[in-house]
Design a protein around this motif. Structure first.
Motif, PDB file in Angstrom:
ATOM      1  N   MET A 159       2.425   1.691  -0.612  1.00 38.56           N
ATOM      2  CA  MET A 159       3.583   1.028  -0.020  1.00 38.56           C
ATOM      3  C   MET A 159       4.798   1.186  -0.936  1.00 38.56           C
ATOM      4  SD  MET A 159       2.171  -0.279   2.722  1.00 38.56           S
ATOM      5  CE  MET A 159       3.010  -1.699   3.377  1.00 38.56           C
ATOM      6  N   THR A 160       5.960   1.433  -0.339  1.00 40.61           N
ATOM      7  CA  THR A 160       7.195   1.615  -1.095  1.00 40.61           C
ATOM      8  C   THR A 160       8.218   0.588  -0.619  1.00 40.61           C
ATOM      9  OG1 THR A 160       6.773   3.998  -1.244  1.00 40.61           O
ATOM     10  CG2 THR A 160       8.999   3.237  -1.761  1.00 40.61           C
ATOM     11  N   ALA A 161       8.504  -0.392  -1.443  1.00 47.15           N
ATOM     12  CA  ALA A 161       9.464  -1.437  -1.087  1.00 47.15           C
ATOM     13  C   ALA A 161      10.879  -0.932  -1.346  1.00 47.15           C
ATOM     14  CB  ALA A 161       9.191  -2.697  -1.890  1.00 47.15           C
ATOM     15  N   ILE A 162      11.718  -0.983  -0.322  1.00 49.49           N
ATOM     16  CA  ILE A 162      13.071  -0.417  -0.389  1.00 49.49           C
ATOM     17  C   ILE A 162      14.080  -1.474   0.018  1.00 49.49           C
ATOM     18  CG2 ILE A 162      14.576   1.454   0.387  1.00 49.49           C
ATOM     19  CD1 ILE A 162      12.083   2.934   1.356  1.00 49.49           C
ATOM     20  N   ARG A 163      15.134  -1.571  -0.745  1.00 48.36           N
ATOM     21  CA  ARG A 163      16.226  -2.471  -0.362  1.00 48.36           C
ATOM     22  C   ARG A 163      17.559  -1.790  -0.576  1.00 48.36           C
ATOM     23  NH1 ARG A 163      19.685  -4.890  -3.931  1.00 48.36           N
ATOM     24  NH2 ARG A 163      19.132  -5.034  -6.144  1.00 48.36           N
ATOM     25  N   GLY A 164      18.569  -2.298   0.114  1.00 48.24           N
ATOM     26  CA  GLY A 164      19.947  -1.960  -0.167  1.00 48.24           C
ATOM     27  C   GLY A 164      20.627  -3.231  -0.636  1.00 48.24           C
ATOM     28  N   ALA A 165      21.830  -3.483  -0.145  1.00 51.91           N
ATOM     29  CA  ALA A 165      22.448  -4.790  -0.333  1.00 51.91           C
ATOM     30  C   ALA A 165      21.929  -5.706   0.778  1.00 51.91           C
ATOM     31  CB  ALA A 165      23.967  -4.669  -0.322  1.00 51.91           C
ATOM     32  N   ARG A 201       5.565   7.794   2.783  1.00 55.48           N
ATOM     33  CA  ARG A 201       5.645   6.840   1.670  1.00 55.48           C
ATOM     34  C   ARG A 201       5.340   5.395   2.078  1.00 55.48           C
ATOM     35  NH1 ARG A 201       9.097   8.560  -2.467  1.00 55.48           N
ATOM     36  NH2 ARG A 201       8.667   6.535  -3.442  1.00 55.48           N
ATOM     37  N   ASN A 202       4.989   5.157   3.339  1.00 61.18           N
ATOM     38  CA  ASN A 202       4.657   3.805   3.814  1.00 61.18           C
ATOM     39  C   ASN A 202       5.715   2.780   3.397  1.00 61.18           C
ATOM     40  OD1 ASN A 202       2.147   4.650   4.941  1.00 61.18           O
ATOM     41  ND2 ASN A 202       1.232   4.594   2.896  1.00 61.18           N
ATOM     42  N   PRO A 203       6.934   2.923   3.894  1.00 65.04           N
ATOM     43  CA  PRO A 203       8.016   2.056   3.416  1.00 65.04           C
ATOM     44  C   PRO A 203       7.914   0.616   3.898  1.00 65.04           C
ATOM     45  CG  PRO A 203       8.779   3.439   5.210  1.00 65.04           C
ATOM     46  CD  PRO A 203       7.403   3.914   4.871  1.00 65.04           C
ATOM     47  N   VAL A 204       8.376  -0.274   3.042  1.00 64.63           N
ATOM     48  CA  VAL A 204       8.563  -1.680   3.379  1.00 64.63           C
ATOM     49  C   VAL A 204      10.057  -1.953   3.257  1.00 64.63           C
ATOM     50  CG1 VAL A 204       8.025  -4.063   2.784  1.00 64.63           C
ATOM     51  CG2 VAL A 204       6.285  -2.285   2.472  1.00 64.63           C
ATOM     52  N   ALA A 205      10.705  -2.218   4.364  1.00 63.00           N
ATOM     53  CA  ALA A 205      12.136  -2.513   4.351  1.00 63.00           C
ATOM     54  C   ALA A 205      12.340  -3.975   3.972  1.00 63.00           C
ATOM     55  CB  ALA A 205      12.746  -2.236   5.722  1.00 63.00           C
ATOM     56  N   LEU A 206      13.123  -4.211   2.938  1.00 65.46           N
ATOM     57  CA  LEU A 206      13.426  -5.566   2.502  1.00 65.46           C
ATOM     58  C   LEU A 206      14.752  -5.981   3.120  1.00 65.46           C
ATOM     59  CD1 LEU A 206      12.366  -5.205  -1.241  1.00 65.46           C
ATOM     60  CD2 LEU A 206      10.980  -5.949   0.720  1.00 65.46           C
ATOM     61  N   SER A 207      14.670  -6.797   4.150  1.00 68.01           N
ATOM     62  CA  SER A 207      15.860  -7.130   4.934  1.00 68.01           C
ATOM     63  C   SER A 207      15.675  -8.471   5.623  1.00 68.01           C
ATOM     64  CB  SER A 207      16.107  -6.038   5.989  1.00 68.01           C
ATOM     65  OG  SER A 207      17.080  -6.444   6.925  1.00 68.01           O
ATOM     66  N   ASN A 208      16.763  -9.186   5.739  1.00 70.03           N
ATOM     67  CA  ASN A 208      16.755 -10.437   6.506  1.00 70.03           C
ATOM     68  C   ASN A 208      17.091 -10.205   7.971  1.00 70.03           C
ATOM     69  OD1 ASN A 208      16.127 -11.994   4.227  1.00 70.03           O
ATOM     70  ND2 ASN A 208      18.286 -12.176   3.661  1.00 70.03           N
ATOM     71  N   TYR A 209      17.138  -8.938   8.365  1.00 67.81           N
ATOM     72  CA  TYR A 209      17.463  -8.578   9.749  1.00 67.81           C
ATOM     73  C   TYR A 209      16.383  -7.659  10.302  1.00 67.81           C
ATOM     74  CZ  TYR A 209      21.917 -10.373   8.101  1.00 67.81           C
ATOM     75  OH  TYR A 209      22.885 -11.175   7.563  1.00 67.81           O
ATOM     76  N   PRO A 210      15.167  -8.196  10.532  1.00 70.10           N
ATOM     77  CA  PRO A 210      14.051  -7.354  10.967  1.00 70.10           C
ATOM     78  C   PRO A 210      14.284  -6.669  12.297  1.00 70.10           C
ATOM     79  CG  PRO A 210      13.493  -9.696  11.162  1.00 70.10           C
ATOM     80  CD  PRO A 210      14.761  -9.611  10.383  1.00 70.10           C
ATOM     81  N   GLU A 211      15.145  -7.246  13.149  1.00 69.54           N
ATOM     82  CA  GLU A 211      15.399  -6.634  14.458  1.00 69.54           C
ATOM     83  C   GLU A 211      15.948  -5.222  14.329  1.00 69.54           C
ATOM     84  OE1 GLU A 211      17.067 -10.954  14.899  1.00 69.54           O
ATOM     85  OE2 GLU A 211      16.694  -9.516  13.277  1.00 69.54           O
ATOM     86  N   ILE A 212      16.679  -4.962  13.257  1.00 68.60           N
ATOM     87  CA  ILE A 212      17.287  -3.646  13.079  1.00 68.60           C
ATOM     88  C   ILE A 212      16.218  -2.557  12.961  1.00 68.60           C
ATOM     89  CG2 ILE A 212      18.598  -2.239  11.410  1.00 68.60           C
ATOM     90  CD1 ILE A 212      20.333  -4.734  10.925  1.00 68.60           C
TER      91      ILE A 212
END
Length: 263
Positions: free
Chosen positions: A1-7, A28-39
Motif C-alpha cells: 500500500m502507498t499512502a499519498i497526500r497533497g494539500a 502501487r495499491n494507492p491510498v488517497a489521503l483526503s477528506n473528500y472521498p467522493e472525488i
C-alpha cells in the motif's frame, strides 16, 4: 500500500486523483489521503482521512512555487516522484442526474456557466491571503456581460464576502459529488482562484478566472507567487486581472463566450 497526500483542500484532492490513478496503473495499491472521498469514486484506490503522518508520497506543490516554467499540477507530479507527464483528467459518471437535468431545464437552452467567487481565499478565517480576492466591480462586470447569453449558476459552500449577479444560487445546497456532476456537465465556469480551477480543468471546460492585482503585488511571497501562469494548467483556461478597464473586461467576457460556442 502507498499512502499519498497533497494539500488538504477540496481543489487539492481534485489535483491528487490523477496522480493516485497513475500509482494505481503502476500497481502501487494507492491510498488517497483526503477528506473528500467522493472525488475518488470509481478510482482504483482506497481513501482514508487526510493526515500528515504515515505518508509514503507527498504530492505537494509548495516546493515548486518558485520554479519557473511549470504549473502547480506539474509541481505536484514532480513532488510525487513521477518523471513522465500525467494528464489532468479523470473519468466521472454523473451520480445526481436529477440535479443536472433540472439545471438544464431551468437554463432553457442557454449555456450553463458555474460561478464561484466573492469568498475568502483558501477558505481561510484568519485573513491570510485576503489579497487574492478580486474586486467585486470587475467580477460583476464580467457576469453582466455574460448575463444575456448564459445561465449563471452559483456554486460553493462558504458565505460570500460579497455577492455577484447570478441566474440562480446553489451555494450551500450541493454535495462534493453534486459539484463534480455539475462541472462534468456544464458548459463553462467563471471564478476567482479556488477549487473552480481544477474542477473545470479536469473536465476540459472553458474557464475564466478573475485574478486580483493586490495578490500579485502582495509583499508576502507565498501569496504573490499564486499567479495565473503557475496555477492555470490547460489552454481551456484564461484570466483577466481585476484592475482591467471596461474594454478589457468586455473583451475577456466575449472571448469566454466564443470558447463556449466553439465547444
Amino acid at each position: 500500500m502507498t499512502a499519498i497526500r497533497g494539500a488538504s483542500g477540496l481543489g487539492d484532492s481534485v489535483y491528487l486523483r490523477p496522480i493516485v490513478e497513475h500509482f494505481a496503473r503502476a500497481g502501487r495499491n494507492p491510498v488517497a489521503l483526503s477528506n473528500y472521498p467522493e472525488i475518488f469514486a470509481g478510482a482504483e484506490c482506497t481513501v482514508e482521512p487526510f493526515r500528515r503522518e504515515r505518508v509514503d508520497v507527498v504530492a505537494h506543490y509548495v516546493m515548486g512555487k518558485g520554479r519557473a516554467g511549470t504549473t502547480q499540477f506539474e509541481d505536484m507530479v514532480r513532488a510525487a516522484g513521477i518523471s513522465e507527464p500525467v494528464p489532468l483528467s479523470f473519468p466521472w459518471e454523473v451520480k445526481n442526474r436529477e440535479l443536472v437535468d433540472a439545471v438544464r431545464l431551468r437554463a432553457d437552452g442557454r449555456p450553463v456557466v458555474l460561478v464561484h467567487g466573492g469568498r475568502a481565499p483558501m477558505a481561510r478565517t484568519d485573513g491570510f491571503g485576503k489579497e487574492l480576492l478580486p474586486e467585486r466591480e470587475a467580477f460583476a462586470g464580467i457576469l453582466d456581460e455574460l448575463d444575456a447569453d448564459c445561465f449563471l449558476l452559483g456554486v460553493g459552500r462558504d458565505e460570500p464576502i460579497y455577492r455577484v449577479p447570478l441566474s440562480e444560487d446553489l451555494r450551500g445546497e450541493t454535495t462534493v459529488s453534486d459539484l463534480l456532476d455539475l462541472f462534468a456537465t456544464c458548459d463553462g465556469a467563471v471564478g476567482q482562484c479556488s477549487f473552480v480551477i481544477p474542477m473545470a480543468e479536469v473536465f476540459d471546460r472553458p474557464l475564466l478566472v478573475l485574478w486580483a492585482r493586490r495578490g500579485l503585488a502582495c509583499s508576502n511571497e507565498y501569496v504573490s507567487r499564486i499567479t495565473p501562469q503557475k496555477i492555470l494548467h490547460k489552454p481551456t483556461s484564461r484570466f483577466v486581472i481585476d484592475d482591467a478597464g471596461e474594454g478589457e473586461i468586455r473583451e475577456a467576457a466575449r472571448g469566454f463566450l466564443d470558447a463556449l460556442r466553439s465547444r
